[in-house]
Design an enzyme around this catalytic site. Structure first.
Site, PDB file in Angstrom:
ATOM      1  N   GLU A 180      -6.602 -25.344  -8.119  1.00 53.30           N
ATOM      2  CA  GLU A 180      -7.292 -25.902  -7.614  1.00 53.30           C
ATOM      3  C   GLU A 180      -7.281 -27.731  -8.223  1.00 53.30           C
ATOM      4  O   GLU A 180      -8.048 -28.080  -8.629  1.00 53.30           O
ATOM      5  CB  GLU A 180      -8.241 -25.978  -6.381  1.00 53.30           C
ATOM      6  CG  GLU A 180      -8.622 -26.987  -5.434  1.00 53.30           C
ATOM      7  CD  GLU A 180     -10.585 -27.376  -4.867  1.00 53.30           C
ATOM      8  OE1 GLU A 180     -10.866 -26.684  -5.506  1.00 53.30           O
ATOM      9  OE2 GLU A 180     -10.522 -26.992  -3.593  1.00 53.30           O
TER      10      GLU A 180
ATOM     11  N   LYS B  56     -28.306 -33.183   0.835  1.00 55.33           N
ATOM     12  CA  LYS B  56     -28.207 -34.399  -0.090  1.00 55.33           C
ATOM     13  C   LYS B  56     -27.309 -34.391  -0.263  1.00 55.33           C
ATOM     14  O   LYS B  56     -25.554 -33.447  -0.347  1.00 55.33           O
ATOM     15  CB  LYS B  56     -28.248 -33.357  -1.751  1.00 55.33           C
ATOM     16  CG  LYS B  56     -28.443 -34.252  -2.902  1.00 55.33           C
ATOM     17  CD  LYS B  56     -28.592 -33.242  -4.053  1.00 55.33           C
ATOM     18  CE  LYS B  56     -27.048 -33.592  -4.921  1.00 55.33           C
ATOM     19  NZ  LYS B  56     -25.919 -34.174  -4.784  1.00 55.33           N
TER      20      LYS B  56
ATOM     21  N   SER C 108     -17.950 -26.598  -5.484  1.00 61.83           N
ATOM     22  CA  SER C 108     -16.681 -26.142  -6.116  1.00 61.83           C
ATOM     23  C   SER C 108     -17.043 -24.472  -6.230  1.00 61.83           C
ATOM     24  O   SER C 108     -18.577 -24.572  -5.738  1.00 61.83           O
ATOM     25  CB  SER C 108     -16.547 -26.797  -7.362  1.00 61.83           C
ATOM     26  OG  SER C 108     -17.923 -26.663  -8.069  1.00 61.83           O
ATOM     27  N   THR C 109     -16.102 -24.160  -6.351  1.00 61.04           N
ATOM     28  CA  THR C 109     -16.882 -22.129  -7.013  1.00 61.04           C
ATOM     29  C   THR C 109     -17.233 -21.656  -7.656  1.00 61.04           C
ATOM     30  O   THR C 109     -18.271 -21.473  -7.676  1.00 61.04           O
ATOM     31  CB  THR C 109     -15.671 -21.356  -6.756  1.00 61.04           C
ATOM     32  OG1 THR C 109     -14.466 -22.120  -5.611  1.00 61.04           O
ATOM     33  CG2 THR C 109     -15.472 -20.208  -7.028  1.00 61.04           C
TER      34      THR C 109
ATOM     35  N   GLY D 175     -20.600 -23.063  -6.744  1.00 55.45           N
ATOM     36  CA  GLY D 175     -21.540 -22.554  -5.712  1.00 55.45           C
ATOM     37  C   GLY D 175     -21.999 -20.888  -5.692  1.00 55.45           C
ATOM     38  O   GLY D 175     -22.415 -19.874  -5.394  1.00 55.45           O
TER      39      GLY D 175
HETATM   40  P1  NAD Z   1     -19.378 -29.536  -6.773  1.00 53.72           P
HETATM   41  O1  NAD Z   1     -19.445 -28.262  -6.462  1.00 53.72           O
HETATM   42  O2  NAD Z   1     -19.326 -30.551  -8.262  1.00 53.72           O
HETATM   43  O3  NAD Z   1     -20.380 -30.499  -5.809  1.00 53.72           O
HETATM   44  C1  NAD Z   1     -20.410 -30.466  -4.471  1.00 53.72           C
HETATM   45  C2  NAD Z   1     -22.396 -30.984  -4.193  1.00 53.72           C
HETATM   46  O4  NAD Z   1     -23.016 -29.430  -5.101  1.00 53.72           O
HETATM   47  C3  NAD Z   1     -22.296 -32.230  -5.094  1.00 53.72           C
HETATM   48  O5  NAD Z   1     -23.753 -33.149  -4.050  1.00 53.72           O
HETATM   49  C4  NAD Z   1     -23.288 -31.748  -5.617  1.00 53.72           C
HETATM   50  O6  NAD Z   1     -24.068 -33.094  -6.584  1.00 53.72           O
HETATM   51  C5  NAD Z   1     -24.025 -30.672  -6.497  1.00 53.72           C
HETATM   52  N1  NAD Z   1     -23.987 -30.293  -7.455  1.00 53.72           N
HETATM   53  C6  NAD Z   1     -23.647 -30.377  -8.180  1.00 53.72           C
HETATM   54  N2  NAD Z   1     -23.847 -29.073  -9.113  1.00 53.72           N
HETATM   55  C7  NAD Z   1     -25.285 -28.469  -8.067  1.00 53.72           C
HETATM   56  C8  NAD Z   1     -26.161 -27.868  -8.326  1.00 53.72           C
HETATM   57  N3  NAD Z   1     -26.811 -27.146 -10.214  1.00 53.72           N
HETATM   58  N4  NAD Z   1     -27.191 -27.063  -8.297  1.00 53.72           N
HETATM   59  C9  NAD Z   1     -27.030 -27.459  -6.914  1.00 53.72           C
HETATM   60  N5  NAD Z   1     -26.385 -28.284  -6.066  1.00 53.72           N
HETATM   61  C10 NAD Z   1     -24.775 -28.953  -7.028  1.00 53.72           C
HETATM   62  O7  NAD Z   1     -18.094 -30.136  -5.972  1.00 53.72           O
HETATM   63  P2  NAD Z   1     -17.402 -31.852  -5.189  1.00 53.72           P
HETATM   64  O8  NAD Z   1     -16.692 -31.728  -6.379  1.00 53.72           O
HETATM   65  O9  NAD Z   1     -18.397 -33.157  -4.883  1.00 53.72           O
HETATM   66  O10 NAD Z   1     -15.714 -31.414  -4.201  1.00 53.72           O
HETATM   67  C11 NAD Z   1     -14.763 -30.941  -4.686  1.00 53.72           C
HETATM   68  C12 NAD Z   1     -14.728 -28.833  -4.538  1.00 53.72           C
HETATM   69  O11 NAD Z   1     -15.665 -29.199  -2.937  1.00 53.72           O
HETATM   70  C13 NAD Z   1     -13.629 -28.476  -4.416  1.00 53.72           C
HETATM   71  O12 NAD Z   1     -14.031 -27.251  -5.061  1.00 53.72           O
HETATM   72  C14 NAD Z   1     -13.297 -28.295  -2.798  1.00 53.72           C
HETATM   73  O13 NAD Z   1     -12.472 -27.634  -2.436  1.00 53.72           O
HETATM   74  C15 NAD Z   1     -14.724 -27.926  -2.630  1.00 53.72           C
HETATM   75  N6  NAD Z   1     -14.552 -27.966  -1.322  1.00 53.72           N
HETATM   76  C16 NAD Z   1     -14.451 -27.364  -0.017  1.00 53.72           C
HETATM   77  C17 NAD Z   1     -14.539 -27.173   0.869  1.00 53.72           C
HETATM   78  C18 NAD Z   1     -14.818 -25.939   2.462  1.00 53.72           C
HETATM   79  O14 NAD Z   1     -14.995 -26.278   3.748  1.00 53.72           O
HETATM   80  N7  NAD Z   1     -14.728 -24.972   2.312  1.00 53.72           N
HETATM   81  C19 NAD Z   1     -15.050 -28.354   1.693  1.00 53.72           C
HETATM   82  C20 NAD Z   1     -14.866 -29.439   0.840  1.00 53.72           C
HETATM   83  C21 NAD Z   1     -14.869 -29.246  -0.254  1.00 53.72           C
END
Ligand code: NAD
Length: 453
Positions: free
Chosen positions: A356, A155, A209-210, A213
């Site tokens: 962050e 996804k 995002s944390t 996660g």
């Molecule tokens: P996000 O957590 O909002 O979304 C990430 C993904 O998860 C998207 O595809 C989103 O649609 C999906 N998602 C959202 N809610 C969900 C749920 N309840 N259940 C399952 N999936 C869901 O993050 P973002 O805003 O897209 O990305 C930015 C974040 O990603 C930042 O915190 C960044 O640090 C982190 N990031 C971490 C790494 C790493 O390797 N550690 C790499 C890149 C980005």
């Protein structure tokens, strides 16, 4: 009911295309197809699976420019970054194409027979990708997962689905059987959550995002589902007075403003030993002002726009009320632009220092000695990456071992190589991606004893 999503070019605010978003029924149907494709894919001979992955890498290589152009338009990534990112997918596929024939187990001495272990694939693996690095993060998941004999549902983020969709098509063109790699655009709350709850999905690989996660980890606990988490960061760039200060100051902007700061590894906190602080800050200013913030399609652009208007107002919110030392430039007119910004911080509780930001904002703070540098660097819930600038080898070793982070570099900011492990300490993640061991994290170990009798 499925719906569609309008993809917007963040550099122009113009609509690019419409993408159909899967609803629950479509998601279930595609997961079922991936589950159906699994037994045959698992049983493909190792050498043949390797050959298919090498062919997939070759097809990606033939489409580097097309993929890069898509990413420039969809994500506002600079041309240089986008071509690197497409090349990274190719390289990761190549690297893990060597895994199928090498997924060996152990033969362990026992009485009365033989004992051996196998790395068995899990089944369907669900990969959830954020918007900041749509191509590499997809490839870091699907390449080792496929190499280990799993089928994959992927996804992409709502904002940035185009390159993932194209990679799915290129996989088919390369000869991957239907259902082996399926890209499912859609909402996190629908498609992403279904990966967590659907019993046929046996592992979730989440980058984002944390906060999300943590929810995914809790959801996966229901079925003791395997999970890898790559989450947020607030990494420190620690500059000691004995370092090459000119080199450290020249390198610092690239370490935080690359991808407009939308990088989980961004060194968004700079700690400088007090005796070198003034010199460092004065050298940082021309380096920041020299960052070429231009239309990302311009091949000389070093930084593009932020991904969305929402992200821009979030970033702006962090800067308000802080002491801005200086900033670089950004284009006027349409696009979600934000100039590279340097903030002077004196309180580790300030949000600009703690949270962050995911934008081109860096905070600089002085420290007095090595112990305080380590204490300040570790005073965060995150632990993804970081850098240490010093000419003292002993200090480089001591501080690298003391900083609680998964990926550190000394006199450098490099933290991602596909053949070395990548992942976070503390709330920056769980498990590791990339490196030689990644295929193992898409398998379970099976132990078999065969009696002599
Ligand atoms: P996000 O957590 O909002 O979304 C990430 C993904 O998860 C998207 O595809 C989103 O649609 C999906 N998602 C959202 N809610 C969900 C749920 N309840 N259940 C399952 N999936 C869901 O993050 P973002 O805003 O897209 O990305 C930015 C974040 O990603 C930042 O915190 C960044 O640090 C982190 N990031 C971490 C790494 C790493 O390797 N550690 C790499 C890149 C980005």
């Amino acid at each position: 009911m499925s719906s569609s999503y309008t993809v917007v070019n963040p550099a122009t605010e113009e609509d690019v295309t419409e993408v159909e978003m899967s609803d629950l029924a479509m998601t279930d149907a595609l997961i079922a197809k991936a589950a159906d494709a699994y037994p045959a894919w698992r049983d493909v001979a190792p050498g043949e699976r390797a050959r298919l992955l090498r062919r997939f890498a070759a097809v990606v290589d033939e489409h580097i420019e097309e993929l890069a152009e898509l990413e420039v338009r969809n994500s506002g990534h600079t041309w240089g970054n986008a071509t690197w990112e497409a090349g990274n997918v190719r390289d990761v596929l190549h690297y893990y194409s060597a895994a199928p024939e090498r997924l060996t187990g152990h033969q362990i001495p026992v009485a009365g027979g033989i004992n051996m272990t196998f790395h068995e694939p899990l089944g369907v693996v669900g990969i959830i990708v954020p918007w900041n690095f749509p191509m590499p993060i997809a490839g870091w998941g699907f390449a080792p997962a496929l190499a280990a004999g799993n089928t994959v549902v992927l996804k992409p983020a709502e904002l940035t689905p185009l390159t993932a969709i194209r990679l799915g098509e290129l996989g088919l063109e390369a000869g991957l059987p239907e259902g082996v790699l399926t890209v499912i655009p859609g909402k996190g709350s629908i498609v992403g959550e279904r990966f967590v709850t659907h019993p046929a999905v046996r592992k979730v690989c989440f980058t984002g995002s944390t906060d999300v996660g943590k929810k995914i980890m809790a959801g996966c606990a229901e079925q003791v589902k395997r999970v890898t988490l790559e989450l947020g960061g607030k990494s420190a760039n620690i500059v000691f007075a004995d370092a090459d200060i000119a080199k450290a100051a020249a390198a610092a902007p690239g370490a935080v403003f690359d991808n407009a700061g939308q990088d989980c590894c961004a060194r968004s906190r700079i700690l400088v030993e007090r005796s070198a602080y003034d010199e460092f800050v004065s050298l940082l200013e021309p380096a920041v002002k020299g960052v070429r913030v231009l239309d990302p399609a311009d091949r000389s652009s070093e930084m593009g726009p932020l991904i969305s208007a929402t992200q821009r107002s979030t970033v702006q919110g962090y800067v308000e009320g802080t002491e801005v030392a200086f900033s670089g430039s950004a284009p006027n007119g349409p696009g979600f632009w934000f100039a590279p910004t340097v903030v002077l911080a004196d309180d580790p509780q300030q949000p600009v220092w703690r949270e962050e930001i995911f934008g081109p904002v860096v905070a600089v703070m002085p420290f007095d000695d090595e112990a305080q540098a380590v204490q300040l660097a570790n005073d965060t819930e995150f632990g993804l990456s970081g850098s240490i600038y010093t000419r003292d080898v002993g200090r480089a070793l001591r501080v690298s071992r003391a900083v609680e982070a998964g990926n550190l570099s000394v006199n450098s900011h490099a933290s991602v190589r596909y053949w070395t492990p990548f992942g976070g300490f503390k709330q920056s993640g769980l498990g590791r991606e990339l490196g030689p061991d990644a295929p193992h994290s898409f398998t379970d170990v099976k132990n078999i004893f065969i009696s002599h009798d």
